[in-house]
Write an enzyme that holds these catalytic residues in place. Structure first.
Site, PDB file in Angstrom:
ATOM      1  CG  HIS A  61       5.764  -3.534  -5.646  1.00 54.05           C
ATOM      2  ND1 HIS A  61       5.500  -4.363  -6.706  1.00 54.05           N
ATOM      3  CD2 HIS A  61       7.051  -3.782  -5.279  1.00 54.05           C
ATOM      4  CE1 HIS A  61       6.574  -5.085  -6.980  1.00 54.05           C
ATOM      5  NE2 HIS A  61       7.526  -4.750  -6.125  1.00 54.05           N
ATOM      6  CD  GLU A  63       0.988  -1.920  -7.776  1.00 47.99           C
ATOM      7  OE1 GLU A  63       2.017  -1.475  -7.213  1.00 47.99           O
ATOM      8  OE2 GLU A  63       1.031  -2.520  -8.861  1.00 47.99           O
ATOM      9  CB  CYS A  91       4.252  -7.372 -10.075  1.00 48.35           C
ATOM     10  SG  CYS A  91       4.172  -7.260  -8.268  1.00 48.35           S
ATOM     11  CB  CYS A  94       0.694  -5.767  -6.798  1.00 46.81           C
ATOM     12  SG  CYS A  94       2.154  -4.983  -6.068  1.00 46.81           S
TER      13      CYS A  94
END
Length: 160
Positions: A61, A63, A91, A94
């Site tokens: 992801h 992040e 999410c 993260c």
């Protein structure tokens, strides 16, 4: 004349525009268009964009990629005195990484569908608390995501 509050908002918009640029990189790569920029003392430390498809890594992801890069650059997993800018609300995975890396401030553009994943500012179980600012360039962030998914639906229609 800018007040301190509007100066922070102006900086938030500048860095969110950078995160949107990263999200557009993801879009061009065929990834869900989410971008992240990690900043310390007004300087960009690291950036990332979603790369799950390209890397075939469910944890790739935006992040996490930015956090990993920043930890390597800073030589520490403790990313204190930083702000993470993300185009989409992080999410749960993260959010955990943000708390674990001690990032004190999170700024995101648009909310994800459903309930908020970032409603952890009042959580007393964590030994680290994150200040969350949402809605920075929300419409631009949301429009990019909607455009991506509209194109995806058009390219792969659901059979009737």
């Amino acid at each position: 004349m800018l007040t301190e509050g509007s100066d922070i908002l102006d900086k938030d918009q500048v860095f969110m525009h950078m995160a949107l640029g990263m999200a557009k990189e993801a879009y061009r790569a065929g990834e869900v268009p989410v971008g992240a920029v990690l900043v310390k003392e007004g300087e960009v430390i690291a950036t990332g964009y979603n790369r799950r498809e390209g890397l075939q890594d469910p944890t790739a992801h935006a992040e996490l990629l930015a956090i990993r890069a920043a930890a390597e650059i800073m030589g520490s997993w403790r990313l204190t005195e930083t702000t993470l800018y993300v185009t989409l609300e992080p999410c749960t995975m993260c959010v955990g990484a943000i708390v674990q890396s001690r990032i004190p401030r999170l700024v995101f553009g648009t909310h994800a569908a459903g309930e908020s994943n970032c409603d952890f500012t009042a959580e007393t179980l964590f030994n680290h608390h994150v200040i969350v600012q949402s809605g920075i360039l929300a419409e631009d962030c949301r429009n990019l995501l909607q455009q991506f998914f509209q194109q995806l639906r058009e390219a792969h229609p659901v059979p009737s």
